[in-house]
Write a protein that holds these residues in place. Structure first.
Motif, mmCIF file in Angstrom:
data_model
loop_
_atom_site.group_PDB
_atom_site.id
_atom_site.type_symbol
_atom_site.label_atom_id
_atom_site.label_comp_id
_atom_site.label_asym_id
_atom_site.label_seq_id
_atom_site.Cartn_x
_atom_site.Cartn_y
_atom_site.Cartn_z
ATOM 1 N N GLY A 1 0.813 -1.217 0.000
ATOM 2 C CA GLY A 1 0.000 0.000 0.000
ATOM 3 C C GLY A 1 0.841 1.258 0.000
ATOM 4 O O GLY A 1 0.517 2.234 -0.681
ATOM 5 N N ILE A 2 1.929 1.248 0.761
ATOM 6 C CA ILE A 2 2.843 2.400 0.800
ATOM 7 C C ILE A 2 3.476 2.614 -0.574
ATOM 8 O O ILE A 2 3.519 3.734 -1.090
ATOM 9 N N LYS A 3 3.948 1.521 -1.191
ATOM 10 C CA LYS A 3 4.558 1.623 -2.525
ATOM 11 C C LYS A 3 3.532 2.073 -3.559
ATOM 12 O O LYS A 3 3.819 2.918 -4.410
ATOM 13 N N HIS A 4 2.336 1.502 -3.474
ATOM 14 C CA HIS A 4 1.290 1.847 -4.438
ATOM 15 C C HIS A 4 0.916 3.326 -4.340
ATOM 16 O O HIS A 4 0.785 4.005 -5.359
ATOM 17 N N ARG A 5 0.781 3.820 -3.118
ATOM 18 C CA ARG A 5 0.460 5.241 -2.935
ATOM 19 C C ARG A 5 1.551 6.105 -3.559
ATOM 20 O O ARG A 5 1.264 7.120 -4.208
ATOM 21 N N ALA A 6 2.823 5.709 -3.386
ATOM 22 C CA ALA A 6 3.937 6.474 -3.969
ATOM 23 C C ALA A 6 3.880 6.447 -5.495
ATOM 24 O O ALA A 6 4.085 7.480 -6.146
ATOM 25 N N VAL A 7 3.578 5.283 -6.064
ATOM 26 C CA VAL A 7 3.496 5.166 -7.524
ATOM 27 C C VAL A 7 2.357 6.026 -8.059
ATOM 28 O O VAL A 7 2.526 6.780 -9.021
ATOM 29 N N ILE A 8 1.200 5.938 -7.440
ATOM 30 C CA ILE A 8 0.040 6.704 -7.893
ATOM 31 C C ILE A 8 0.281 8.203 -7.711
ATOM 32 O O ILE A 8 -0.020 9.003 -8.599
ATOM 33 N N THR A 9 0.842 8.588 -6.582
ATOM 34 C CA THR A 9 1.121 9.995 -6.316
ATOM 35 C C THR A 9 2.152 10.526 -7.306
ATOM 36 O O THR A 9 2.011 11.630 -7.817
ATOM 37 N N GLU A 10 3.182 9.721 -7.587
ATOM 38 C CA GLU A 10 4.212 10.124 -8.538
ATOM 39 C C GLU A 10 3.595 10.326 -9.919
ATOM 40 O O GLU A 10 3.857 11.320 -10.585
ATOM 41 N N ASP A 11 2.761 9.384 -10.364
ATOM 42 C CA ASP A 11 2.108 9.513 -11.665
ATOM 43 C C ASP A 11 1.201 10.727 -11.695
ATOM 44 O O ASP A 11 1.163 11.467 -12.669
ATOM 45 N N PHE A 12 0.476 10.969 -10.600
ATOM 46 C CA PHE A 12 -0.409 12.125 -10.521
ATOM 47 C C PHE A 12 0.402 13.421 -10.616
ATOM 48 O O PHE A 12 0.021 14.350 -11.315
ATOM 49 N N ASN A 13 1.534 13.449 -9.897
ATOM 50 C CA ASN A 13 2.380 14.644 -9.908
ATOM 51 C C ASN A 13 2.955 14.900 -11.303
ATOM 52 O O ASN A 13 3.108 16.038 -11.718
ATOM 53 N N LYS A 14 3.297 13.822 -12.030
ATOM 54 C CA LYS A 14 3.827 13.991 -13.401
ATOM 55 C C LYS A 14 2.765 14.581 -14.309
ATOM 56 O O LYS A 14 3.051 15.435 -15.142
#
Length: 119
Positions: free
Chosen positions: A103-116
């Motif tokens: 969940g921690i990794k997934h949140r980082a991936v989703i947040t990173e994609d959102f930020n891009k």
């Protein structure tokens, strides 16, 4: 049918069994809380954010029926009910840890994609 197919069917059946026991929005969170320490009903109600008292009661009954938690009534005024993980239920701690890490990794991936996208 080859041996690999049989092994796959056994694993899928086992996953279905596991998901039946752990189904719903709250059970894994309740188990994770109780893996750290036993708690009174009111403490669990505070810890598991968003759950209603009625739903918590229902989920605790299911978990107790499946021998994952133990319920103890303490003769105080007013009566307190204490829940703790059973040794069998504690076997799920590793699973809850893996789910939390994912969940921690997934949140980082989703947040990173959102930020891009939003830049």
């Amino acid at each position: 049918m080859c041996e690999a197919d049989l092994n796959c069917k056994e694993k899928i059946r086992a996953i279905h069994d596991t998901m039946d026991v752990l189904s719903g929005k709250w059970k894994v969170s309740i188990i994770a809380c109780l893996c750290f320490q036993g708690m009174r009903f009111s403490e669990l109600l505070r810890e598991v954010e968003g759950i209603s008292g009625r739903m918590l009661s229902r989920e605790l009954k299911d978990l107790e029926m499946n021998k994952l938690i133990e319920r103890t009534v303490v003769d105080t005024k007013p009566v307190s009910v204490f829940y703790k993980i059973t040794p069998y239920g504690a076997s799920l701690k590793e699973l809850t840890d893996v789910i939390a890490e994912w969940g921690i990794k997934h949140r980082a991936v989703i947040t990173e994609d959102f930020n891009k996208v939003s830049v």
